[in-house]
Design a protein around this motif. Structure first.
Motif, PDB file in Angstrom:
ATOM      1  N   ARG A 296       3.891   4.438 -12.975  1.00  0.00           N
ATOM      2  CA  ARG A 296       2.653   3.884 -13.527  1.00  0.00           C
ATOM      3  C   ARG A 296       2.498   4.295 -14.990  1.00  0.00           C
ATOM      4  O   ARG A 296       2.136   3.476 -15.839  1.00  0.00           O
ATOM      5  CB  ARG A 296       1.438   4.340 -12.720  1.00  0.00           C
TER       6      ARG A 296
ATOM      7  N   GLU B  88       1.974  -0.798 -11.170  1.00  0.00           N
ATOM      8  CA  GLU B  88       0.518  -0.752 -11.322  1.00  0.00           C
ATOM      9  C   GLU B  88      -0.131  -0.790  -9.946  1.00  0.00           C
ATOM     10  O   GLU B  88       0.474  -1.221  -8.973  1.00  0.00           O
ATOM     11  CB  GLU B  88       0.024  -1.907 -12.181  1.00  0.00           C
ATOM     12  N   ARG B  89      -1.378  -0.339  -9.910  1.00  0.00           N
ATOM     13  CA  ARG B  89      -2.146  -0.388  -8.665  1.00  0.00           C
ATOM     14  C   ARG B  89      -3.089  -1.572  -8.744  1.00  0.00           C
ATOM     15  O   ARG B  89      -3.764  -1.780  -9.758  1.00  0.00           O
ATOM     16  CB  ARG B  89      -2.930   0.894  -8.472  1.00  0.00           C
ATOM     17  N   THR B  90      -3.125  -2.347  -7.660  1.00  0.00           N
ATOM     18  CA  THR B  90      -4.002  -3.517  -7.594  1.00  0.00           C
ATOM     19  C   THR B  90      -4.795  -3.436  -6.293  1.00  0.00           C
ATOM     20  O   THR B  90      -4.638  -2.497  -5.516  1.00  0.00           O
ATOM     21  CB  THR B  90      -3.182  -4.820  -7.600  1.00  0.00           C
TER      22      THR B  90
ATOM     23  N   THR C 200       0.856  -1.176   0.000  1.00  0.00           N
ATOM     24  CA  THR C 200       0.000   0.000   0.000  1.00  0.00           C
ATOM     25  C   THR C 200       0.898   1.234   0.000  1.00  0.00           C
ATOM     26  O   THR C 200       2.108   1.141   0.225  1.00  0.00           O
ATOM     27  CB  THR C 200      -0.897   0.030   1.249  1.00  0.00           C
TER      28      THR C 200
ATOM     29  N   ILE D 114       5.367   7.269  -8.035  1.00  0.00           N
ATOM     30  CA  ILE D 114       4.395   6.220  -8.366  1.00  0.00           C
ATOM     31  C   ILE D 114       3.666   6.602  -9.655  1.00  0.00           C
ATOM     32  O   ILE D 114       3.490   5.775 -10.547  1.00  0.00           O
ATOM     33  CB  ILE D 114       3.404   5.984  -7.210  1.00  0.00           C
TER      34      ILE D 114
ATOM     35  N   GLY E  53      -2.474  -3.156  -3.405  1.00  0.00           N
ATOM     36  CA  GLY E  53      -1.631  -1.966  -3.344  1.00  0.00           C
ATOM     37  C   GLY E  53      -0.879  -1.797  -4.644  1.00  0.00           C
ATOM     38  O   GLY E  53      -1.361  -2.186  -5.701  1.00  0.00           O
ATOM     39  N   TYR E  54       0.313  -1.250  -4.559  1.00  0.00           N
ATOM     40  CA  TYR E  54       1.146  -1.056  -5.743  1.00  0.00           C
ATOM     41  C   TYR E  54       2.060  -2.245  -5.908  1.00  0.00           C
ATOM     42  O   TYR E  54       2.530  -2.829  -4.939  1.00  0.00           O
ATOM     43  CB  TYR E  54       1.968   0.234  -5.615  1.00  0.00           C
TER      44      TYR E  54
END
Length: 124
Positions: free
Chosen positions: A68, A74-76, A44, A64, A79-80
């Motif tokens: 990205r 990437e964000r999931t 996170t 970030i 978290g990242y």
């Protein structure tokens, strides 16, 4: 400021050679640190900030965003995390890490650092 793009003038290169655009991106403050920390697994924002120790929230947020946009992070839901491209990049950076340990030992006589312990544990 947008991320460095191949084909455009970037720091260190007027020609926009793709590797120079990559080096410009990776040379920005904390870019490499974020990649290094995310190779340990998703995090996170707060966890990533903790892993990076002294990074400010504004710099972390900017890096970030840059990573990205470059399809490295990437964000999931967890978290990242590194994208597949980010994981490939990290794998390519590992030989630089090994080279740097030899360089540190031979040129600067540095042998005490957590990186050397990791290397010793991998050899066992």
């Amino acid at each position: 400021m947008s991320i460095p793009s191949p084909g455009e003038s970037v720091r260190g290169s007027q020609s926009g050679v793709p590797i120079m655009a990559l080096f410009d991106l990776l040379g920005r403050s904390w870019s490499m640190g974020i990649i290094w920390q995310l190779q340990k697994g998703p995090a996170t924002f707060r966890e990533l900030q903790k892993r990076c120790e002294s990074i400010s929230p504004s710099i972390l947020n900017k890096r970030i965003k840059d990573l990205r946009e470059a399809d490295i992070v990437e964000r999931t839901l967890e978290g990242y995390q590194l994208t597949q491209r980010g994981e490939e990049l990290f794998e390519l950076l590992l030989p630089f890490g090994e080279w740097s340990l030899v360089w540190a030992e031979e040129v600067f006589k540095v042998t005490e650092h957590p990186a050397f312990e990791t290397r010793k544990n991998q050899i066992k």
